[in-house]
Design an enzyme around this catalytic site. Structure first.
Site, PDB file in Angstrom:
ATOM      1  N   SER A   1       0.792  -1.223   0.000  1.00 15.23           N
ATOM      2  CA  SER A   1       0.000   0.000   0.000  1.00 15.23           C
ATOM      3  C   SER A   1       0.826   1.276   0.000  1.00 15.23           C
ATOM      4  CB  SER A   1      -0.922   0.002   1.209  1.00 15.23           C
ATOM      5  OG  SER A   1      -0.176  -0.130   2.403  1.00 15.23           O
TER       6      SER A   1
ATOM      7  N   LYS B   1     -11.973   0.167  -0.434  1.00  9.75           N
ATOM      8  CA  LYS B   1     -11.083   0.866  -1.372  1.00  9.75           C
ATOM      9  C   LYS B   1     -11.762   0.858  -2.753  1.00  9.75           C
ATOM     10  CE  LYS B   1      -7.249  -0.430   1.628  1.00  9.75           C
ATOM     11  NZ  LYS B   1      -7.300   0.728   2.522  1.00  9.75           N
TER      12      LYS B   1
ATOM     13  N   HIS C   1      -5.614  -3.762  -1.761  1.00  5.47           N
ATOM     14  CA  HIS C   1      -5.479  -2.715  -2.782  1.00  5.47           C
ATOM     15  C   HIS C   1      -5.619  -3.255  -4.201  1.00  5.47           C
ATOM     16  CE1 HIS C   1      -4.335   0.564  -0.073  1.00  5.47           C
ATOM     17  NE2 HIS C   1      -3.888  -0.436   0.678  1.00  5.47           N
TER      18      HIS C   1
HETATM   19  C1  LIG Z   1      -2.977  -4.050   2.876  1.00  5.33           C
HETATM   20  C2  LIG Z   1      -4.117  -3.601   3.736  1.00  5.33           C
HETATM   21  N1  LIG Z   1      -4.795  -4.521   4.432  1.00  5.33           N
HETATM   22  C3  LIG Z   1      -5.829  -4.168   5.216  1.00  5.33           C
HETATM   23  C4  LIG Z   1      -6.217  -2.857   5.337  1.00  5.33           C
HETATM   24  C5  LIG Z   1      -7.347  -2.501   6.246  1.00  5.33           C
HETATM   25  O1  LIG Z   1      -8.535  -2.347   5.509  1.00  5.33           O
HETATM   26  P1  LIG Z   1      -9.718  -1.455   6.065  1.00  5.33           P
HETATM   27  O2  LIG Z   1      -9.405  -0.047   5.708  1.00  5.33           O
HETATM   28  O3  LIG Z   1     -10.933  -1.995   5.388  1.00  5.33           O
HETATM   29  O4  LIG Z   1      -9.747  -1.656   7.539  1.00  5.33           O
HETATM   30  C6  LIG Z   1      -5.557  -1.877   4.623  1.00  5.33           C
HETATM   31  C7  LIG Z   1      -6.031  -0.475   4.736  1.00  5.33           C
HETATM   32  O5  LIG Z   1      -5.439   0.484   4.629  1.00  5.33           O
HETATM   33  C8  LIG Z   1      -4.465  -2.243   3.810  1.00  5.33           C
HETATM   34  O6  LIG Z   1      -3.771  -1.330   3.137  1.00  5.33           O
END
Ligand SMILES: Cc1ncc(COP(=O)(O)O)c(C=O)c1O
Length: 371
Positions: A166, A222, A194
């Protein structure tokens, strides 16, 4: 009495104070993960409103009590199909999906091999279970293989990775990770937060590569323009999570508007399977524009385009300069990224026009003295 002044002063001194910027309607947004521009799509809004009218604004209980509605189950079936897995389970958000999954399927007898740049929720999930954790160098499959060959345990072993990272926009070596997981009898867990909606006709990078890991995790928050998280895997895993994952059991089901919007997002993605490809092509153009301003976008190979500036205060100064020029491009600093690698993280979305992309690149160019 616990006080906070000294900690806050240290954070400030290191240029690491975080603030909550209120989103402004008139700025050009480059910090949103609404990659396909679906979060304010009229069809998603309409679906959410219909769901609220039918079920109310919240479900007011865990899904194991009275909080389970047909929209949850319909969405789980669609997500399983999207990711090519047998079944799926919704969680309150992606963070809860990761912590709920890892804390329940691993134990102190197990080992977790995790990419050093994995998302915080994967790290926390493994810590909660008290499994042994080995963090291999980012995307370094030789380092991982060294651990696999030399670290054994009484229980199970898991390889855990983001598919699309990310903060760097690069992609894990998933074919090799899959091969290693088979070779060393490990379970491969891939967080596609992502990549869902963008890669593999929406199904993620594993889907694109034809790889079937043990578990896929995703978020609705997202590219799907909604809110919530999910785990997909075989039917027994999902049954196990319903019975063991604490962030699922002891938490209220998703509000009706969220699965309704995500279902509509999936309809749109299925009707336009090329939208992810189009986004990735736009991002490649954007990277080219930035590179010609004299900045590197390495190692990005996706819609997430970081421009590393190194120093924390410099990253904040860049972000403020963008803001003065009508662009929201947030500075990312430690501990979100390793020390010394503060950056501006641009995310390209389908809402951007070519002119928007070149405006952002031009501003970078002006920072660099118009080289
Ligand atoms: C790789 C990754 N996993 C999990 C999450 C968490 O997702 P959520 O925003 O739905 O809690 C994110 C969020 O930024 C992320 O970048």
């Amino acid at each position: 009495m616990r006080t906070y002044g000294r900690d806050l002063a240290r954070i400030e001194k290191d240029g690491l104070t975080r603030r909550l910027p209120v989103r402004k309607p008139d700025v050009l947004e480059f910090s949103s993960n609404d990659y396909l521009g679906l979060a304010d799509h009229p069809l998603l809004k309409e679906a959410s409103i219909r769901a609220i009218e039918m079920y109310g604004s919240g479900v007011a209980a865990s899904r194991l009590m009275s909080g389970n509605i047909s929209l949850h189950e319909e969405l789980e079936n669609r997500l399983a199909r999207l990711t090519g897995m047998e079944a799926a389970l919704l969680f309150g958000c992606g963070f809860m999906a990761n912590t709920g999954l890892l804390s329940s399927i691993t134990s102190r007898d197990d080992l977790v091999f995790a990419d050093r740049l994995n998302h915080a929720s994967l790290v926390d999930g493994a810590l909660l279970s008290r499994a042994g954790v080995f963090r291999y160098r980012h995307c370094d499959t030789d380092h991982l293989e060294y651990f696999l060959a030399n670290r054994t345990c009484r229980g199970n072993r898991f390889i855990v990775t983001d598919s699309l990272f990310s903060m760097d926009g690069d992609i894990a070596p998933l074919r090799k990770l899959h091969q290693l997981s088979m070779c060393y009898d490990c379970n491969l867990i891939v967080d596609e937060a992502h990549a869902i909606g963008v890669f593999g006709n929406g199904g993620g990078i594993c889907r694109e590569l034809g790889i079937r890991p043990h578990t896929v995790i995703g978020t609705l928050s997202k590219a799907l323009g909604s809110y919530g998280g999910f785990v997909a895997g075989n039917a027994d895993l999902i049954k196990y999570l319903i019975n063991n994952a604490r962030t699922f059991i002891y938490s209220t089901g998703l509000p009706p508007a969220a699965p309704a919007a995500a279902l509509k997002a999936l309809d749109i993605i299925e009707s336009k399977p090329c939208c992810g490809r189009k986004l990735l092509d736009m991002a490649a153009d954007f990277r080219g524009m930035i590179e010609s301003s004299g900045f590197s976008t390495a190692p990005s190979e996706s819609q997430i385009v970081p421009v590393r500036v190194g120093e924390n205060r410099k990253a904040v100064a860049f972000s403020e300069y963008f803001e003065r020029n009508g662009i929201s491009a947030v500075a990312i600093r430690p501990p979100t990224v390793p020390a010394g690698t503060a950056r501006i993280r641009f995310s390209v979305t389908l809402r951007h026009s070519r002119k928007d992309l070149s405006s952002a690149a031009l501003i970078l160019n002006s920072i660099n003295g118009g080289r």
